[in-house]
Design an enzyme around this catalytic site. Structure first.
Site, mmCIF file in Angstrom:
data_model
loop_
_atom_site.group_PDB
_atom_site.id
_atom_site.type_symbol
_atom_site.label_atom_id
_atom_site.label_comp_id
_atom_site.label_asym_id
_atom_site.label_seq_id
_atom_site.Cartn_x
_atom_site.Cartn_y
_atom_site.Cartn_z
ATOM 1 N N GLU A 78 0.806 -1.227 0.000
ATOM 2 C CA GLU A 78 0.000 0.000 0.000
ATOM 3 C C GLU A 78 0.842 1.282 0.000
ATOM 4 O OE1 GLU A 78 -4.173 -0.849 1.898
ATOM 5 O OE2 GLU A 78 -2.635 -0.986 3.446
ATOM 6 N N HIS A 97 -0.546 5.166 8.235
ATOM 7 C CA HIS A 97 -1.736 4.396 7.871
ATOM 8 C C HIS A 97 -1.892 3.274 8.895
ATOM 9 C CE1 HIS A 97 -4.674 2.000 5.893
ATOM 10 N NE2 HIS A 97 -3.838 1.006 5.702
ATOM 11 N N HIS A 99 -4.834 0.556 11.396
ATOM 12 C CA HIS A 99 -6.149 -0.050 11.657
ATOM 13 C C HIS A 99 -6.356 -0.084 13.165
ATOM 14 C CE1 HIS A 99 -4.366 -2.734 8.248
ATOM 15 N NE2 HIS A 99 -4.792 -1.612 7.721
ATOM 16 N N HIS A 167 -11.803 -0.559 6.578
ATOM 17 C CA HIS A 167 -10.383 -0.783 6.399
ATOM 18 C C HIS A 167 -9.547 -0.175 7.536
ATOM 19 C CE1 HIS A 167 -6.663 -0.370 3.524
ATOM 20 N NE2 HIS A 167 -6.315 -0.597 4.755
#
Lengths: 239, 239, 239, 239
Positions: A78, A97, A99, A167
């Site tokens: 990614e 980034h 989660h 996501h």
């Protein structure tokens, strides 16, 4: 801000470990930094869980997310999240980034996060929600193609973070320390926003409060104080 | 995949400890693996809490859940969970039975778990609920008799996991690493599904997203990256 | 069951530390055991936080909760909880009084705990709620006077535990190991019962399931397996 | 109470670390103590995260929150919280300002905390809510100006703690040990009050129960027992 790349690599590795220790990152997620002297490049780890990253794992990429040196190791799929946002936002110097468990319920319910306490004013007035499905229909939900990265960057717009439906989230900062502060504050805010709702309601900060409280929290004093604390915790957890 | 049984025994013991460290297993629960060269046998620990299992605890069983060597130690009462599923599902190479706190509310409320974020696509479109009471009336809720194991295996069907009403859950995998990944992802998903519901609603992945995201998450890169991270955490917690 | 008092004192101290490590006890709460050869006496620590108790802290009391030897140290104010229950219940060999975070919401809301998963069948069909206010009006909510202890013992009746409104809970057992198992299972059950309710509903075990599942969980195998696991965790946390 | 300032400085540093270890303080928040022989002064750390404070960080301030010695280090911006309350409340000997996760939902929802279990009777009948916006409109939400500190002190009134809307809380005590006990009890109470509400309802302590239970919990026995326990935990976490 240190100019030496080996020190910067250490800072990025530390940010990865520190954010893992604070529950923002886990087996997945990544932190990058724009190259300090070449704004057309950025620094990011090889593909590894962030909690075990060391300085030597940090590689250099173009803003098209191509490695500058031919890679001998696996790379994050990614990377375009980073490249496309650095292309779209000249002011952004660092990107995370993740989660994080605290924000996932918002990503799943599709509910924006708004600052509900003074420290989280660093999020700005709102954290918008991006749904990959809107532009691309069924996908594996990873942001891998350049057009996916550009779509995400558009949804981020001028904001400091964006939720990614089903996501995770991506946050940006004017420095690694600001990014770390914002990422942790976003998790705290998400937790408190959900619990305040369970108590009946919540009243977000006004735009004026958000601006004033963000300015004070992003000044060098609070940023250093928090960074030193989280570093001490990460070092202790490592022993 | 290593072929040597002593290394496999170590992998199974590690999976037990690793899943305990991540909050999937506690004083109870167990992880098994199908024998690598004899599909009519499986490997499972003697009766011990999974967090303290070592390689020497791992024994060999037939698919009728009888020990291959006369046992000198106590055996798990619920071995038929493993044997009956290996009999019914040729594709299954590893099984975990657990009472993870994150999934228990779903087991108790009788609410299926559906994938609400990309990582949990590895669960497939749904995790069905089996109620021992339907077939057997009042029982001690343990799965001990062959007919109980077969009933559970039927409820699992072609799915990758099954909830057991008022008891726990059982997950399966094509390898120990896949099983570990799925078991942890199921706990995360359960937690997020419940919290998203508290925020108002949740939208599950579409069948197309589930298929695409499962494929990418079960590829060697993510599986190894996550396995290495959880192993590092378990080793650190052990010191 | 070991007969030597110095070993029993160690077991009681260990039970205190173990239950602290599992989140049942904190700065407050206490565990006692009936004297193994003199049913008219019981063993309990001097007044100390349970997490730091050692064997030498354990003293001997009559069932009127008077110390057998003139005390040189401070004693728990709420000893009558133990004395009055040992007087009322010949079958009880060990008692734990605690304010575990998991059960407090039930104590405060006045909602009975009912077994919602197989392990918690050891609670029996229900855990009743006692309100000191009913018999004594305004008080400091501690159970200090013999009549307060007797009122609590009446509310416990033949059950295995009782919730104390706005205060905490008291559990009993036929042995220290059974008591520890029940106390931890009650906390797990409380957490799951509350979360299942948030998902919509919960269906308790039937009386038949409760009886059958309690019998299997209180057999020596599960009790030892769990005790060994919790002991290992407490020892690791102590290092 | 020790009279020697170097020992008092150690006690204040310990209170900071202990409250961090118990989840009341994090990167932010601070604990002060009134000077033991000069009621017109108070002791407070230089600007540092409370979890890393040592005795040498503790400085002396006038009740106008001016440092007695010209400072060579950065000072907390929100010192007036301490100075203004010491001016308004002669009985107050120690103050803690924090943003504990457990109380934040109440600060955000604007819901008062009321004692729902016996230990939290030390909060008194209610913890009122102060909203900086009422008196000052849009601000950065920090309490920095003397008029802001005086407004907060008025909202505190004769109570033992006050919630600060969208910001945090401030608690006071007649000693450092009482303050620490109250701060931790407030967090526990907040958690239980929210969860009891999720179960249906909660019934607060009556005024009579509050008075009686506060008296017993603030007596030397319970205060020492809890202090020793939290100190032992903080020392273990430090290793």
């Amino acid at each position: 801000m240190p100019e030496d790349l080996s020190d910067l690599r250490y800072q990025i590795a530390l940010a990865n470990r520190l954010l893992t220790n604070e529950g923002v990152l886990d087996a997945f997620g990544h932190v990058s930094m724009r190259h300090p002297t070449d704004p057309g490049r950025y620094l990011l780890s090889r593909s590894r869980s962030p909690g075990v990253i060391v300085a030597d794992d940090i590689l250099e990429f173009t803003l098209d997310s191509e490695p500058v040196m031919p890679p001998t190791v696996q790379l994050y799929a990614e990377r375009v999240i980073h490249g496309c946002i650095y292309q779209a936002r000249e002011d952004v110097m660092a990107i995370c980034h993740h989660h994080a468990p605290a924000v996932m319920p918002f990503c799943i319910a599709g509910v924006p996060i708004v600052p509900v306490f003074h420290v989280a004013a660093v999020l700005g007035e709102t954290v918008p929600v991006w749904d990959q499905r809107d532009d691309f229909g069924d996908s594996n939900l990873l942001v891998v193609k350049p057009e996916e990265g550009r779509s995400l960057a558009r949804a981020l717009g001028p904001h400091s973070a964006v939720l990614m439906r089903r996501h995770g989230a991506t946050a940006v900062g004017a420095s690694v320390r600001e990014l770390v502060f914002r990422s942790i504050a976003m998790c705290q805010n998400a937790e408190y926003q959900m619990r305040a709702l369970a108590l009946g309601s919540f009243g977000a900060l006004t735009p004026g409060e958000t601006k004033l409280a963000a300015a004070i929290n992003l000044s060098p004093g609070p940023l250093s104080r928090a960074w030193d604390y989280w570093t001490a915790r990460a070092e202790k957890a490592r022993r």
